[in-house]
Scaffold this motif. Structure first.
Motif, PDB file in Angstrom:
ATOM      1  N   ALA A  81       0.820  -1.217   0.000  1.00  0.00           N
ATOM      2  CA  ALA A  81       0.000   0.000   0.000  1.00  0.00           C
ATOM      3  C   ALA A  81       0.851   1.263   0.000  1.00  0.00           C
ATOM      4  CB  ALA A  81      -0.949  -0.005   1.196  1.00  0.00           C
ATOM      5  N   ASP A  82       1.865   1.324   0.852  1.00  0.00           N
ATOM      6  CA  ASP A  82       2.692   2.534   0.924  1.00  0.00           C
ATOM      7  C   ASP A  82       3.372   2.805  -0.407  1.00  0.00           C
ATOM      8  OD1 ASP A  82       1.993   3.009   3.539  1.00  0.00           O
ATOM      9  OD2 ASP A  82       3.801   2.089   4.392  1.00  0.00           O
ATOM     10  N   GLU A  83       3.865   1.747  -1.037  1.00  0.00           N
ATOM     11  CA  GLU A  83       4.550   1.910  -2.313  1.00  0.00           C
ATOM     12  C   GLU A  83       3.593   2.435  -3.381  1.00  0.00           C
ATOM     13  OE1 GLU A  83       7.594  -0.633  -5.169  1.00  0.00           O
ATOM     14  OE2 GLU A  83       6.258  -1.701  -3.786  1.00  0.00           O
ATOM     15  N   LEU A  84       2.385   1.892  -3.438  1.00  0.00           N
ATOM     16  CA  LEU A  84       1.408   2.350  -4.429  1.00  0.00           C
ATOM     17  C   LEU A  84       0.940   3.766  -4.134  1.00  0.00           C
ATOM     18  CD1 LEU A  84      -0.594  -0.965  -4.855  1.00  0.00           C
ATOM     19  CD2 LEU A  84       0.661   0.221  -6.665  1.00  0.00           C
ATOM     20  N   ARG A  85       0.767   4.077  -2.856  1.00  0.00           N
ATOM     21  CA  ARG A  85       0.377   5.452  -2.503  1.00  0.00           C
ATOM     22  C   ARG A  85       1.475   6.435  -2.888  1.00  0.00           C
ATOM     23  NH1 ARG A  85      -2.570   3.048   2.196  1.00  0.00           N
ATOM     24  NH2 ARG A  85      -0.608   2.982   3.351  1.00  0.00           N
ATOM     25  N   ASP A  86       2.732   6.058  -2.671  1.00  0.00           N
ATOM     26  CA  ASP A  86       3.848   6.929  -3.051  1.00  0.00           C
ATOM     27  C   ASP A  86       3.890   7.129  -4.567  1.00  0.00           C
ATOM     28  OD1 ASP A  86       4.591   7.212  -0.413  1.00  0.00           O
ATOM     29  OD2 ASP A  86       6.249   5.757  -0.522  1.00  0.00           O
ATOM     30  N   LEU A  87       3.668   6.063  -5.327  1.00  0.00           N
ATOM     31  CA  LEU A  87       3.642   6.181  -6.783  1.00  0.00           C
ATOM     32  C   LEU A  87       2.524   7.111  -7.232  1.00  0.00           C
ATOM     33  CD1 LEU A  87       4.276   2.462  -7.814  1.00  0.00           C
ATOM     34  CD2 LEU A  87       5.827   4.382  -8.196  1.00  0.00           C
ATOM     35  N   ALA A  88       1.353   6.954  -6.625  1.00  0.00           N
ATOM     36  CA  ALA A  88       0.216   7.811  -6.978  1.00  0.00           C
ATOM     37  C   ALA A  88       0.518   9.269  -6.639  1.00  0.00           C
ATOM     38  CB  ALA A  88      -1.039   7.341  -6.267  1.00  0.00           C
ATOM     39  N   THR A  89       1.088   9.508  -5.462  1.00  0.00           N
ATOM     40  CA  THR A  89       1.418  10.870  -5.045  1.00  0.00           C
ATOM     41  C   THR A  89       2.460  11.506  -5.969  1.00  0.00           C
ATOM     42  OG1 THR A  89       0.904  10.345  -2.738  1.00  0.00           O
ATOM     43  CG2 THR A  89       2.279  12.273  -3.135  1.00  0.00           C
ATOM     44  N   SER A  90       3.360  10.679  -6.494  1.00  0.00           N
ATOM     45  CA  SER A  90       4.400  11.198  -7.383  1.00  0.00           C
ATOM     46  C   SER A  90       3.896  11.435  -8.796  1.00  0.00           C
ATOM     47  CB  SER A  90       5.596  10.243  -7.406  1.00  0.00           C
ATOM     48  OG  SER A  90       5.291   9.056  -8.118  1.00  0.00           O
ATOM     49  N   GLY A  91       2.640  11.077  -9.065  1.00  0.00           N
ATOM     50  CA  GLY A  91       2.048  11.380 -10.361  1.00  0.00           C
ATOM     51  C   GLY A  91       1.980  10.243 -11.346  1.00  0.00           C
ATOM     52  N   VAL A  92       2.352   9.020 -10.937  1.00  0.00           N
ATOM     53  CA  VAL A  92       2.257   7.878 -11.855  1.00  0.00           C
ATOM     54  C   VAL A  92       0.795   7.655 -12.231  1.00  0.00           C
ATOM     55  CG1 VAL A  92       2.528   5.369 -12.055  1.00  0.00           C
ATOM     56  CG2 VAL A  92       4.331   6.746 -11.009  1.00  0.00           C
ATOM     57  N   PRO A  93       0.470   7.617 -13.534  1.00  0.00           N
ATOM     58  CA  PRO A  93      -0.926   7.393 -13.929  1.00  0.00           C
ATOM     59  C   PRO A  93      -1.328   5.944 -13.715  1.00  0.00           C
ATOM     60  CG  PRO A  93       0.472   7.536 -15.869  1.00  0.00           C
ATOM     61  CD  PRO A  93       1.347   7.862 -14.691  1.00  0.00           C
ATOM     62  N   MET A  94      -2.558   5.745 -13.266  1.00  0.00           N
ATOM     63  CA  MET A  94      -3.071   4.410 -12.972  1.00  0.00           C
ATOM     64  C   MET A  94      -4.512   4.307 -13.447  1.00  0.00           C
ATOM     65  SD  MET A  94      -1.694   3.842  -9.062  1.00  0.00           S
ATOM     66  CE  MET A  94      -0.010   4.252  -8.576  1.00  0.00           C
ATOM     67  N   LEU A  95      -4.902   3.090 -13.826  1.00  0.00           N
ATOM     68  CA  LEU A  95      -6.292   2.785 -14.160  1.00  0.00           C
ATOM     69  C   LEU A  95      -6.674   1.509 -13.434  1.00  0.00           C
ATOM     70  CD1 LEU A  95      -8.908   3.210 -15.829  1.00  0.00           C
ATOM     71  CD2 LEU A  95      -7.859   1.770 -17.603  1.00  0.00           C
ATOM     72  N   MET A  96      -7.669   1.607 -12.551  1.00  0.00           N
ATOM     73  CA  MET A  96      -8.141   0.468 -11.786  1.00  0.00           C
ATOM     74  C   MET A  96      -9.612   0.212 -12.116  1.00  0.00           C
ATOM     75  SD  MET A  96      -5.591  -0.589 -10.062  1.00  0.00           S
ATOM     76  CE  MET A  96      -4.101   0.106 -10.791  1.00  0.00           C
ATOM     77  N   ILE A  97      -9.914  -1.025 -12.504  1.00  0.00           N
ATOM     78  CA  ILE A  97     -11.251  -1.389 -12.932  1.00  0.00           C
ATOM     79  C   ILE A  97     -11.936  -2.258 -11.880  1.00  0.00           C
ATOM     80  CG2 ILE A  97     -12.612  -2.572 -14.715  1.00  0.00           C
ATOM     81  CD1 ILE A  97     -11.295  -0.020 -15.723  1.00  0.00           C
TER      82      ILE A  97
END
Length: 243
Positions: A81-97
């Protein structure tokens, strides 16, 4: 146009073994084709429970699954979770279905009352409902125009103030039977119930993911791919179908 290795984009396919229903793997395949059309060299890294994330991540894509699949990935998701939250905060685009859309929110409470904890990247909460929302769906988005897909879920998702809807429902149900919203958006992270798969019929969303990743990694993005006529025909056909 073929991709230049110096313009590599690393696409993480999150939990494809358990979360790949109603054609969601088509999102990864479509994104790869679209990235190549724009001149990039996409590299897919599949991350299943227990697998490490690659050192470099440009885009993250996740799909839906049965409740059993959600249960299998929920614990692993908490560990990263922390790693994904950090990626999201840094601006990595994501698409979750669908199922991963729910788990990227705060929590998913099933019809029986059991709770799967989410990771809070999106400000949403979901509860299992009695009504199955199923059929073709059309949205309006100020950013992406008309979005076309297929929904099949019984989760009722409500948005908090930290997320905006992906779009407003023109045809179909969306996040729930009541408020006319579909999906959620926080920063560069998009969640949605739209299967179909979503990206082959909506290249504007693919271009957002690719363009955001390219700007973040290389500093700029110059689009070079038009919408294929086959996509226009598929979109028109999907809109004509009854729910």
């Amino acid at each position: 146009m073929t991709g230049n290795p110096s313009s590599e984009l690393v696409i993480v396919s999150l939990y494809p073994r358990d979360m790949n229903i109603y054609g969601d793997r088509g999102n990864v395949l479509s994104l790869v084709r679209r990235a190549r059309a724009h001149g990039f060299a996409p590299r897919i890294v599949e991350v299943n429970p227990g697998d490490p994330m690659p050192d470099r991540v440009d885009i993250v894509i996740g799909g839906g699954g049965q409740d059993s699949g959600q249960g299998r990935v929920a614990d692993d998701l908490q560990h990263r979770a922390d790693e994904l939250r950090d990626l999201a905060t840094s601006g990595v685009p994501m698409l979750m279905i669908c199922g991963l859309f729910q788990l990227f929110g705060h929590r998913f409470v099933t019809q029986t009352g059991s709770e799967l904890k989410g990771i809070g990247v999106l400000d949403v909460e979901t509860r299992g409902g009695d009504e199955r929302m199923i059929g073709n769906i059309v949205l309006h988005s100020d950013e992406f125009g008309e979005i076309i897909g297929y929904e099949n879920h019984s989760g009722n998702t409500k948005l908090g103030p930290g997320s905006q809807p992906l779009g407003r429902v023109l045809q179909g149900s969306g996040n729930n039977p009541d408020d006319g919203t579909e999906g959620a958006r926080t920063g560069n992270v998009i969640g949605s119930y739209l299967h179909g798969a979503l990206l082959p019929k909506n290249p504007a969303i693919s271009d957002f993911l690719i363009g955001t990743a390219a700007e973040r990694r290389y500093g700029s993005f110059a689009p070079s791919a038009a919408m294929p006529e086959s996509v226009e025909r598929a979109r028109a056909s999907a809109k004509r179908r009854p729910r």
